[in-house]
Scaffold this motif. Structure first.
Motif, mmCIF file in Angstrom:
data_model
loop_
_atom_site.group_PDB
_atom_site.id
_atom_site.type_symbol
_atom_site.label_atom_id
_atom_site.label_comp_id
_atom_site.label_asym_id
_atom_site.label_seq_id
_atom_site.Cartn_x
_atom_site.Cartn_y
_atom_site.Cartn_z
ATOM 1 N N CYS A 329 0.811 -1.222 0.000
ATOM 2 C CA CYS A 329 0.000 0.000 0.000
ATOM 3 C C CYS A 329 0.843 1.270 0.000
ATOM 4 O O CYS A 329 0.317 2.348 -0.302
ATOM 5 N N SER A 330 2.125 1.166 0.360
ATOM 6 C CA SER A 330 2.970 2.358 0.409
ATOM 7 C C SER A 330 3.981 2.409 -0.731
ATOM 8 O O SER A 330 4.964 3.155 -0.646
ATOM 9 N N TRP A 428 -2.960 3.931 2.142
ATOM 10 C CA TRP A 428 -3.124 3.950 0.696
ATOM 11 C C TRP A 428 -3.962 5.131 0.240
ATOM 12 O O TRP A 428 -3.589 5.858 -0.694
#
Length: 842
Positions: A329-330, A428
């Motif tokens: 998500c990063s 996110w």
């Protein structure tokens, strides 16, 4: 006795002492060779022999034991194997204690009175409780993600109760026939002599077990440890691995497992899963044919395998999933792609998995801490679906033993959903919003080098030694966060008319507390006769209920309650999103702006900019909170406080310049001259010194020296440091610090730096030596003086030891006996002296 000992007596005593030392040296060498050489080397060679997969390796095992190839590597690997086997043995013993004291599952020991009572008590609601309390004991959480796992609903609990009743009815027929065997098993567990065990524990100490008492009994212990290692390797590693290996080969999944780079671990876990299924089937067959002892043994083995797999899933798999999900998500925040992560995994699979597991564990830990903080603010009962880790009745191992596997699987899936959704909401989605609103802000610069003139090492040390300790020790972060949560809760409660639901009503809480205390007292009076086997659980329950209602407090239910709860959840999600946006942007903005004055346009690692910005934000918030706390006291008090704080800040700055500036700089420069320069710079080259790097290394050295001093014996430096630390910043004594700490330390460091330089640059040229000799003296005088100081210290130590030996020889040869004489002060004998003498003494 003679005035001085004869030479032959000293020589005889010296020979005796040397002989004793040699004997002890041989014995301790044998001990070290046995425990650090034979045991790990045997474990490693047996482990390799078993997993080679050939009969020839078994035949050549005695020769492999005596081989000298790869001794150090095999010893290190053997130490790891021995540690794993000992941990497995200790875990088995501890799990047995959990089963004995906490009660076995109902399906295993239905007819045994101690286990039966404990098992029933574990699934019954506590007397005198309310609805939420009845839910809580039957909704344990799985570690370490227990604190955020969504609990069971009442329908699920009704289903569980029906299932338990059906299981009880099915086992009632076999209960009478199992009673004798179960009672015998329980008697065997309880029939032991406590005095004999205590006597054996007193005789077997660590010194006797390891051989440090001078005896050779430890050789027997070495043999038993080697045998235990072999047994555990065979049972807990060899058998599951080959079961999983043959199964994967038969199913055709061998290539997929080999592509994972963790073939051994995955194969062993698959073997344990198949072994658990086999044990369940065999337990069912033993129950049908009424093999009672076999049924019990198979059930205990299944519990061991089940608990082991659950521990692996909860402590290993779940944090790993969280870590990988956080990374995925990063990716846009660091301008990375899944292809980059795949390449890093292919290059270093072990390191990559460990780092992701570590990030997942940190995420789970901080989320658990936040949930505990929420419980301090919210009304008891709001978080009924989250297990309370502060509950004294909470025992995750007992829950692993008693609860069926499908409930653990369902809880694990719910935990993954909850944690994954929170990562999407707080990582996110904010990244997507930042990229759309501030296109030039991301990605973060996380390069492993810096093109700035500031050394990367110095910045890392500055961050680790100065910034983070100040934030962690003086941050008041938890109090601020708790205040923000309380303010948000009050605001949301009044906006949505959920104040009673979120925070409760004080009057209703007091009435409910009184009623609960009365109910608990009435329940204790009615249940005066204890039930066998539930003492520990009852004690935990008493501790849990002694403070009034813990699991639930009544509240006022407003109209359209489900709609208000939905709006509360939406409001919470929006708040978390805004807070995440602020945390991702504000510290980095402030840090980049401040660092630009220092480094210009050069790019700096975002860890440093974020740390700098976070520190500035913390200082700002701290100043604002202090001013707000002083505002109601009036202008005069504010000016007085500002005056006091200004004086304290000036004193602190002076102390910081001396102790955090001058002392580390001198210490780092001395270390550079004594150690680094003679080792790294040849005699025909000139060493270059960087004061910034020397200061940064000096900070690290100063902290290490201070820690060693505080752990060491009592002397003047330790006393002064402890006194300064006890006074703190508010009661800082500038005169005491300068006179007792800063001046002596700086004087010693300056003398250590200046005296060798004066000798090399001022005295040596007057002797008329050559330029080469002057250069040699100038470059080697610092390590030479260090060697002289060390030799003088060793010599003084040997002189003290010889004096002790001299006294020991003299006492052994000439001392007849010792007599204890009362000590009387001279002032006591002069107790009848006239008052004028006493006044003069005063």
């Amino acid at each position: 006795m003679p005035s001085r000992l004869p030479i032959q007596d000293i020589f005889a005593g010296l020979v005796t002492s040397i002989g004793t030392a040699i004997r002890y040296w041989f014995h301790y060498t044998l001990v070290a060779f046995a425990w650090l050489g034979v045991v790990p080397l045997t474990a490693c060679r047996i482990y390799k022999c078993l997993f080679t997969g050939s009969v020839s390796s078994l035949l050549t095992l005695p020769l492999d034991m005596l081989s000298t190839d790869n001794l150090l590597a095999d010893c290190l690997q053997g130490c790891f194997v021995v540690t794993c086997t000992l941990c497995a043995f200790i875990s088995l013993v501890w799990l047995r204690e959990q089963i004995v004291h906490g009660g076995a599952p109902i399906w295993l020991e239905h007819a045994a009175p101690p286990f039966n009572a404990a098992g029933h008590h574990h699934n019954e609601a506590p007397a005198g409780g309310n609805g939420a309390e009845n839910v809580a004991p039957d909704q344990p959480a799985n570690p370490p993600a227990e604190n955020v796992v969504v609990g069971e609903n009442p329908d699920a609990q009704d289903d569980q109760a029906e299932e338990e009743e059906e299981d009880n009815e099915e086992e009632e027929d076999a209960g009478g026939e199992d009673a004798a065997d179960a009672n015998n098993g329980a008697q065997d567990d309880m029939n032991w002599n406590a005095l004999e065990w205590d006597r054996a524990a007193e005789e077997l100490t660590w010194e006797r077990m390891l051989g440090l008492d001078g005896s050779l009994v430890f050789l027997e212990h070495v043999f038993w440890v080697v045998s235990l290692n072999t047994l555990f390797i065979l049972v807990f590693a060899f058998c599951p691995y080959h079961i999983g290996h043959f199964s994967l080969v038969g199913l055709g999944f061998e290539e997929h497992v080999q592509a994972s780079h963790f073939e051994g671990l995955i194969t062993t876990i698959v073997g344990y899963i198949l072994l658990a299924i086999t044990l369940i089937i065999c337990h069912g067959l033993a129950t049908l044919v009424k093999f009672h002892r076999s049924r019990r043994l198979l059930g205990v083995c299944y519990i061991v395998v089940k608990v082991s797999l659950l521990v692996v899933v909860e402590i290993g798999v779940f944090p790993l999933i969280c870590g990988w999900w956080l990374d995925i998500c990063s990716l846009e925040m660091f301008d990375a792609t899944l292809k980059d992560r795949e390449l890093s995994f292919q290059s270093a699979p072990g390191t990559t998995m460990f780092l992701h597991w570590l990030v997942g564990m940190v995420y789970v830990f901080y989320f658990a801490s936040f949930i505990l903080l929420l419980r301090e603010v919210l009304r008891p009962g709001v978080l009924w679906f989250l297990r309370n880790l502060n509950d004294p009745d909470f025992n995750p191992v007992q829950e692993m033993i008693h609860l069926p596997i499908y409930r653990h699987l369902r809880r694990f899936i719910l935990s993954v959903i909850v944690f994954g959704s929170i990562v999407l909401l707080m990582l996110w989605l904010p990244i997507r919003i930042i990229k759309s609103l501030l296109p030039n802000f991301l990605p973060y610069n996380v390069m492993l080098y810096s093109d700035a003139p500031v050394s990367e090492l110095s910045l890392e040390l500055l961050l680790l030694q100065v910034v983070l300790p100040a934030l962690l020790e003086q941050g008041h972060t938890r109090q601020w966060l708790k205040g923000l949560v309380r303010a948000w809760t009050v605001t949301a409660g009044y906006l949505l008319d959920l104040h009673s639901y979120l925070l409760g009503d004080q009057e209703e809480n007091e009435n409910s507390a009184n009623q609960q205390v009365n109910n608990n007292q009435h329940a204790r009076n009615n249940n005066a006769i204890p039930v066998v086997g539930e003492g520990l659980h009852a004690a935990h329950q008493a501790i849990l209920q002694q403070g009034g209602p813990v699991g639930f407090q009544p509240y006022r239910r407003p109209l359209n309650f489900p709609l208000r709860i939905f709006l509360l959840i939406v409001f919470m999600c929006i708040t978390l999103l805004i807070a995440s946006l602020i945390c991702l942007t504000l510290p980095v903005f402030a840090g980049r702006w401040l660092m630009s004055f220092w480094t210009g346009t050069a790019k700096i690692h975002e860890l440093y900019t974020a740390a700098c910005g976070l520190y500035v934000c913390w200082l700002t918030i701290r100043a604002v909170t202090v001013l707000v706390a002083w505002m109601p006291q009036g202008r005069r008090v504010i000016f007085q406080k500002v005056k006091e704080w200004s004086l304290m800040i000036m004193k602190t700055l002076i102390v910081a310049v001396l102790l955090a500036g001058v002392v580390p700089l001198l210490l780092g420069l001395l270390f550079e001259l004594v150690i680094v320069a003679p080792l790294r710079v040849p005699l025909d080259q000139t060493p270059l010194f960087y004061p910034w790097q020397d200061w940064a290394l000096g900070v690290l050295h100063a902290k290490i020296i201070a820690a060693i001093t505080l752990m060491g014996p009592q002397w003047w430096l330790k006393t002064v440091i402890e006194q300064v630390y006890a006074n703190g910043i508010r009661n800082i004594d500038l005169h005491y610090i300068i006179r007792k700490l800063a001046a002596p330390v700086i004087s010693v460091l300056l003398l250590s730096l200046c005296v060798p330089y004066v000798i090399a640059s001022g005295v040596v040229p007057l002797l008329g030596v050559t330029a080469e000799m002057q250069n040699l003296v100038h470059r080697r005088i610092y390590p030479f003086l260090l060697m002289v100081v060390v030799l003088m210290g060793i010599l003084s130590f040997q002189v003290r030891q010889f004096k002790r030996l001299y006294e020991h020889i003299k006492n052994d040869k000439y001392l007849v006996g010792q007599r204890l004489v009362n000590y009387e002060r001279k002032s006591g004998k002069q107790g009848t002296s006239p008052p004028p003498a006493q006044s003069s003494q005063e």
